[in-house]
Design a protein around this motif. Structure first.
Motif, short mmCIF file in Angstrom:
data_model
loop_
_atom_site.label_atom_id
_atom_site.label_comp_id
_atom_site.label_asym_id
_atom_site.label_seq_id
_atom_site.Cartn_x
_atom_site.Cartn_y
_atom_site.Cartn_z
N SER A 76 64.17 31.58 -38.22
CA SER A 76 63.02 31.06 -38.98
C SER A 76 62.43 32.13 -39.89
O SER A 76 62.01 31.84 -41.02
N GLN A 128 61.43 28.41 -46.59
CA GLN A 128 61.40 27.18 -45.79
C GLN A 128 61.03 27.47 -44.34
O GLN A 128 61.22 28.58 -43.85
N HIS A 171 61.36 25.14 -40.50
CA HIS A 171 61.71 23.89 -39.83
C HIS A 171 61.15 23.90 -38.41
O HIS A 171 61.42 24.82 -37.64
N ASP A 172 60.40 22.84 -38.07
CA ASP A 172 59.85 22.74 -36.71
C ASP A 172 60.96 22.64 -35.67
O ASP A 172 60.77 23.05 -34.53
N GLN A 212 64.24 24.07 -35.59
CA GLN A 212 65.31 24.96 -36.04
C GLN A 212 66.38 25.04 -34.95
O GLN A 212 66.06 25.31 -33.79
#
Ligand code: GTP
Length: 170
Positions: free
Chosen positions: A21, A30, A32-33, A35
């Motif tokens: 992350s 970016q 991402h919740d 990942q």
């Protein structure tokens, strides 16, 4: 003149601490919740300019799962910088980070730049590792230290620019 420095960098740390992350935040902007966990390792590149130098980073994002531990030396060997990541909401991940630091110290690479990073600083309410605790350990071991959040981007650019600046000085 403008010097160009190609630098290998490796991220180490327990699974789920946010290594991928942090890199995705830095390289692609970016987050991402959900990942996915890294398998083996992932490779990224990024170019940064600081003062008189252009740093071309080859970034190896290693997998934190224990079964991949034996692969790690392939990625930290020859690295100019290592980022050891823990999750401020997990004391276990901090213990694991200290073990990574010990493993790096055993390689006896005096020029290796090592950063200790406490990630997920946005989760203050779940904090298990105090800022001072991270800071003290880093200081005792001659490491640079930052708390970051890949989610909010707190200190993420700072981390990579700090490393670039240190590399530019060598
Ligand atoms: P491995 O590949 O298994 O070693 O994990 P990793 O260290 O690369 O962690 P990863 O980046 O896959 O993140 C694990 C989980 O934590 C993901 O669900 C992310 O969305 C979440 N996460 C990562 N960084 C942060 C952060 O700064 N804050 C919060 N709240 N969640 C984060």
């Amino acid at each position: 003149g403008n010097k160009i420095i190609q630098a290998k960098m490796v991220l180490l740390g327990d699974m789920g601490t946010g290594k991928t992350s942090l890199v995705l935040r830095f390289v692609k902007g970016q987050f991402h919740d959900y990942q996915e966990s890294t398998i083996g390792a992932a490779f990224f590149t990024q170019v940064l300019s600081v003062n008189e130098a252009t740093i071309k980073f080859d970034i190896w994002d290693t997998a934190g799962q224990e079964r991949y531990h034996s692969l790690a030396p392939m990625y930290y060997r020859g690295a100019a910088a290592a980022v050891v990541v823990y999750d401020i909401t997990s004391m276990d991940s901090f213990v694991r980070a200290k073990n990574w630091v010990l493993e790096l110290q055993r390689q006896e690479k005096p020029n290796l730049i090592v950063f200790l990073v406490g990630n997920k600083a946005d989760l203050e309410g779940k904090r298990q590792v105090g800022s001072q605790e991270g800071e003290d350990y880093a200081q005792e071991n001659g490491l640079a230290f930052l708390e970051t959040s890949a989610k909010t981007a707190q200190n993420v650019n700072e981390l990579f620019y700090d490393i670039a600046n240190q590399l530019a000085k060598i």
